[in-house]
Design a protein around this motif. Structure first.
Motif, PDB file in Angstrom:
ATOM      1  N   VAL B  36      20.553 -16.978 -21.095  1.00  0.00           N
ATOM      2  CA  VAL B  36      20.465 -18.367 -21.348  1.00  0.00           C
ATOM      3  C   VAL B  36      20.173 -18.473 -22.744  1.00  0.00           C
ATOM      4  CG1 VAL B  36      18.808 -19.979 -20.981  1.00  0.00           C
ATOM      5  CG2 VAL B  36      19.409 -18.613 -18.916  1.00  0.00           C
ATOM      6  N   ASN B  37      20.801 -19.613 -23.077  1.00  0.00           N
ATOM      7  CA  ASN B  37      20.481 -19.750 -24.697  1.00  0.00           C
ATOM      8  C   ASN B  37      19.943 -21.325 -24.812  1.00  0.00           C
ATOM      9  OD1 ASN B  37      20.445 -19.959 -27.307  1.00  0.00           O
ATOM     10  ND2 ASN B  37      22.476 -19.254 -27.557  1.00  0.00           N
ATOM     11  N   ILE B  38      18.802 -21.672 -25.052  1.00  0.00           N
ATOM     12  CA  ILE B  38      18.497 -23.019 -25.290  1.00  0.00           C
ATOM     13  C   ILE B  38      18.694 -23.359 -26.839  1.00  0.00           C
ATOM     14  CG2 ILE B  38      16.965 -22.938 -23.119  1.00  0.00           C
ATOM     15  CD1 ILE B  38      14.566 -23.261 -25.280  1.00  0.00           C
ATOM     16  N   GLY B  39      19.065 -22.426 -27.558  1.00  0.00           N
ATOM     17  CA  GLY B  39      19.325 -22.753 -29.029  1.00  0.00           C
ATOM     18  C   GLY B  39      20.512 -23.357 -29.403  1.00  0.00           C
ATOM     19  N   LEU B  40      21.238 -23.984 -28.421  1.00  0.00           N
ATOM     20  CA  LEU B  40      22.422 -24.530 -28.549  1.00  0.00           C
ATOM     21  C   LEU B  40      22.224 -25.677 -29.645  1.00  0.00           C
ATOM     22  CD1 LEU B  40      23.788 -25.399 -24.855  1.00  0.00           C
ATOM     23  CD2 LEU B  40      23.991 -23.434 -26.393  1.00  0.00           C
ATOM     24  N   GLU B  41      21.273 -26.533 -29.624  1.00  0.00           N
ATOM     25  CA  GLU B  41      21.060 -27.598 -30.418  1.00  0.00           C
ATOM     26  C   GLU B  41      20.909 -27.298 -31.860  1.00  0.00           C
ATOM     27  OE1 GLU B  41      20.404 -30.865 -29.368  1.00  0.00           O
ATOM     28  OE2 GLU B  41      19.186 -31.850 -30.798  1.00  0.00           O
ATOM     29  N   GLY B  88      14.360  -9.082 -24.928  1.00  0.00           N
ATOM     30  CA  GLY B  88      13.583 -10.130 -25.271  1.00  0.00           C
ATOM     31  C   GLY B  88      13.658 -11.300 -24.517  1.00  0.00           C
ATOM     32  N   ASP B  89      12.566 -12.181 -24.720  1.00  0.00           N
ATOM     33  CA  ASP B  89      12.484 -13.413 -24.049  1.00  0.00           C
ATOM     34  C   ASP B  89      13.510 -14.438 -24.432  1.00  0.00           C
ATOM     35  OD1 ASP B  89       9.880 -15.039 -22.338  1.00  0.00           O
ATOM     36  OD2 ASP B  89      11.784 -16.086 -22.910  1.00  0.00           O
ATOM     37  N   HIS B  90      14.403 -14.863 -23.267  1.00  0.00           N
ATOM     38  CA  HIS B  90      15.579 -15.683 -23.492  1.00  0.00           C
ATOM     39  C   HIS B  90      15.119 -16.965 -24.317  1.00  0.00           C
ATOM     40  CE1 HIS B  90      18.713 -13.486 -20.834  1.00  0.00           C
ATOM     41  NE2 HIS B  90      17.513 -12.819 -21.095  1.00  0.00           N
ATOM     42  N   LEU B  95      14.021 -21.052 -28.525  1.00  0.00           N
ATOM     43  CA  LEU B  95      13.157 -21.955 -29.208  1.00  0.00           C
ATOM     44  C   LEU B  95      13.248 -21.653 -30.595  1.00  0.00           C
ATOM     45  CD1 LEU B  95       9.981 -22.139 -26.906  1.00  0.00           C
ATOM     46  CD2 LEU B  95      11.492 -23.876 -27.684  1.00  0.00           C
ATOM     47  N   GLY B  96      13.484 -20.289 -30.960  1.00  0.00           N
ATOM     48  CA  GLY B  96      13.029 -20.047 -32.508  1.00  0.00           C
ATOM     49  C   GLY B  96      14.283 -20.420 -33.201  1.00  0.00           C
TER      50      GLY B  96
END
Lengths: 353, 296
Positions: B36-41, B88-90, B95-96
């Protein structure tokens, strides 16, 4: 058992945690030095002025502490939700909406002693409702809170921006809202600085949250759900209710941050164009929480650290020419590094090899 | 409403949907493998920026596109390494990435061009159209069918999906789970990179510090909506793209006398919330998406 091993047993985890955070911060600053150099600036100058602007004098120390006031609360807001197994990144929107709440209170004619309590009441109420909207979507509709809170952040941004420009604008200075009346402002703690009395409230809230999280049933349930959702369910905990509690507490904390920044920080006591006096308070809280290892006590030094970066950024921009947004990038790198579990252990095994 | 107006809306919808489609297709691939990658933005924003730096600097749009895709892949490599290999935490890693982009891009815009807020690349850096439309738009349609075929009609796709559904069995059957996840993260992020440069060098031809304006997160919502199926993702992306176009039309319509433009801006976000809340319940994520897989 000798004293050393006893210390190791009792505090070993905290020491390793502290070392990891220090290492992550060092990597963040190191990487930013490379980026500052690549941008054609001097990293040495940048860091010198960053330090001078944050701890270089008594005045800059007060500025640093003043920036830590809201970050402690937004950090705590994120920490509480993480402890419940939720990634609620909605503090940003809750800060906006609660600031609007404070302005709404200020716009109403009432006896002057009522302004302060009404600002807190309306501001925090709006923030809690805003947070519970994401909570309700999560609990009843299974909407991922990362997606819903970001959408709510944008919705809050445009609503508050609309209200600033169209409803609560100051006719004398339309780039900001009406100002909080004198009676409705939090007093300064140190005259002629930006350190306002909100810091006492923030630290008090951190201590209270520590007690709630570790000494009460509510806190126990929140942490249990975060550690193992299914076990908690079998153990008879109403997990949906706990999730809603966590969202409500988060909203309360972020709302407190938004209200206090609006009614406490000199010199504006208003919401300005583009909400520039409020943006990123929520996002920076995420960095604060992760640096503080999602622990209320760790959050105090973490918020002072991020507060120092914020305070020093202005001086870095003025004297070294480095755009102040750089410090935001530093926070991002630190968070990425902190995503790696057992950083020290990994490093040790590489050194041994 | 005449036919030219309809054609106009269709083209605008296609353009508004393309970044959503690329980012969500990439994320579907990545999440199917368990990452899961919420860093798309953040990836969209960083790639949009680097695309302009390189494309505008060399006056060569192709170089800009390649740089953006490469940066996307590089961030995917980092995120994949942290999540698949270091366990690591996805969410924290993602977020980073977002926090970094939020700070780095305004810094970069000032450091490179000495301006605050935004920079418009020269016309030579703009991606030229092919058959009258954007080549990236054409590619996005091809890519979505390719990814669908890859995921559901090839052996490779089966292995990839098994990493997200049941990594232990995948491992036992000889699939190198970590390597597969890393690969999926790299491909997924590079599509977000393409989405970013599409906005900065093609569709909007500008770089601002908030160019994606939440599209990365809307793409995440589309992944949910699409039930992790690229073809439904195509539908979802065009639905959300259409919302965005409607607002632009409303902003210039007579309605703006009644509802101020500032308030119309909230529509895409409200629509995203409403649609995700309305259709969810039937979708099911890959079982191990976002869960670090630790070998016994």
């Amino acid at each position: 058992m000798n004293t050393l091993s006893r210390i190791k047993e009792k505090y070993g985890e905290s020491i390793v945690g502290f070392l990891e955070v220090t290492l992550a911060a060092a990597i963040g600053l190191g990487a930013s030095a490379v980026l500052i150099r690549a941008g054609g600036y001097s990293p040495a100058d940048a860091f010198y002025y960053l330090f001078r602007g944050s701890f270089g004098s008594l005045y800059s120390l007060y500025t640093t502490l003043s920036y830590s006031i809201p970050l402690m609360l937004t950090g705590l807001a994120f920490a509480v939700s993480v402890r419940a197994g939720l990634f609620n990144i909605g503090a940003e929107g809750q800060v906006y909406i609660s600031a609007l709440g404070a302005i709404i209170a200020a716009s109403i004619a009432m006896p002057s002693y009522l302004y302060l309590p009404m600002e807190f009441l309306i501001g925090i109420l709006l923030a809690v409702l805003w947070s519970l909207a994401a909570g309700a979507l999560k609990v009843w509709k299974g909407v991922n809170e990362v997606v819903s809170t970001i959408m709510l952040n944008w919705i809050a941004f445009w609503i508050v921006e609309y209200a600033r420009a169209n409803i609560y604008y100051d006719p004398l200075s339309p780039d900001r809202t009406i100002r909080i009346p004198l009676a409705g402002r939090l007093p300064l703690l140190v005259a002629n600085t930006s350190l306002y009395s909100g810091i006492i409230i923030s630290i008090g809230v951190v201590v209270v949250m520590y007690i709630i999280m570790w000494k009460t049933a509510v806190g126990y349930e929140i942490r249990a759900v975060g550690l193992n959702l299914f076990a908690s369910k079998y153990g008879g905990i109403k997990t949906s209710l706990v999730a809603l509690e966590a969202f409500a507490i988060s909203g309360l904390l972020s709302g407190l941050a938004g209200v206090m920044e609006t009614i406490g920080r000199p010199p504006t006591y208003a919401i300005v164009t583009g909400l520039t006096n409020l943006v990123n308070l929520g996002f920076n809280g995420i960095a604060v929480s992760l640096i503080g290892r999602n622990n209320p006590i760790g959050i105090i030094p973490a918020s002072i650290f991020i507060g120092a970066l914020t305070a020093g950024a202005t001086s870095m921009q003025i004297f070294a020419g480095v755009p102040l947004e750089m410090v935001q990038a530093v926070q991002g790198i630190i968070v990425i590094v902190l995503a790696i579990p057992g950083l020290i252990r990994i490093l040790k095994s590489y050194i041994k090899r | 409403m005449d036919s030219s107006m309809i054609a106009n809306i269709l083209i605008q919808t296609a353009y508004a949907s393309t970044p959503l489609l690329l980012a969500s297709t990439g994320e579907i691939l990545s999440e199917r493998a368990g990452i899961v990658n919420i860093g798309l933005e953040g990836i969209m924003l960083l790639s949009a920026f680097i695309g302009v730096v390189v494309g505008d600097g060399l006056k060569n749009p192709l170089a800009g596109i390649l740089a953006a895709v490469a940066l996307g892949a590089l961030i995917g490599l980092m995120h994949g390494f942290i999540t698949a290999y270091l366990k690591g935490d996805h969410i924290v890693s993602g977020l980073g990435i977002n926090l970094f982009a939020l700070g780095f891009v305004p810094y970069g815009i000032y450091a490179v061009w000495g301006v605050r807020g935004y920079y418009n690349p020269s016309t030579q850096a703009k991606v030229p159209s092919v058959f009258g439309v954007s080549p990236i738009f054409i590619s996005s349609i091809i890519i979505v069918f390719l990814v669908y075929y890859l995921l559901f009609h090839t052996r490779f796709g089966l292995s990839l999906r098994s990493c997200g559904e049941d990594p232990r069995s995948a491992d036992a059957s000889g699939i190198r789970v970590e390597r597969m996840q890393l690969l999926a993260a790299v491909i997924g992020s590079s599509l977000s990179g393409l989405a970013g440069v599409f906005m900065s060098l093609d569709w909007l031809t500008t770089i601002t510090k908030d160019l994606p304006a939440g599209r990365g997160f809307i793409a995440l919502a589309i992944v949910n909506f699409a039930n992790w199926n690229p073809l439904l993702g195509l539908l979802g992306s065009y639905l959300f793209g259409f919302f965005w176009v409607i607002i632009e039309w409303l902003k210039i319509s007579a309605l703006k006398q009644i509802i101020p433009v500032t308030l119309l801006n909230i529509i895409p976000y409200v629509a995203t919330l409403a649609v995700t809340a309305g259709v969810l319940g039937r979708s099911r994520p890959p079982k191990y998406a976002g869960v670090p897989y630790k070998k016994e």
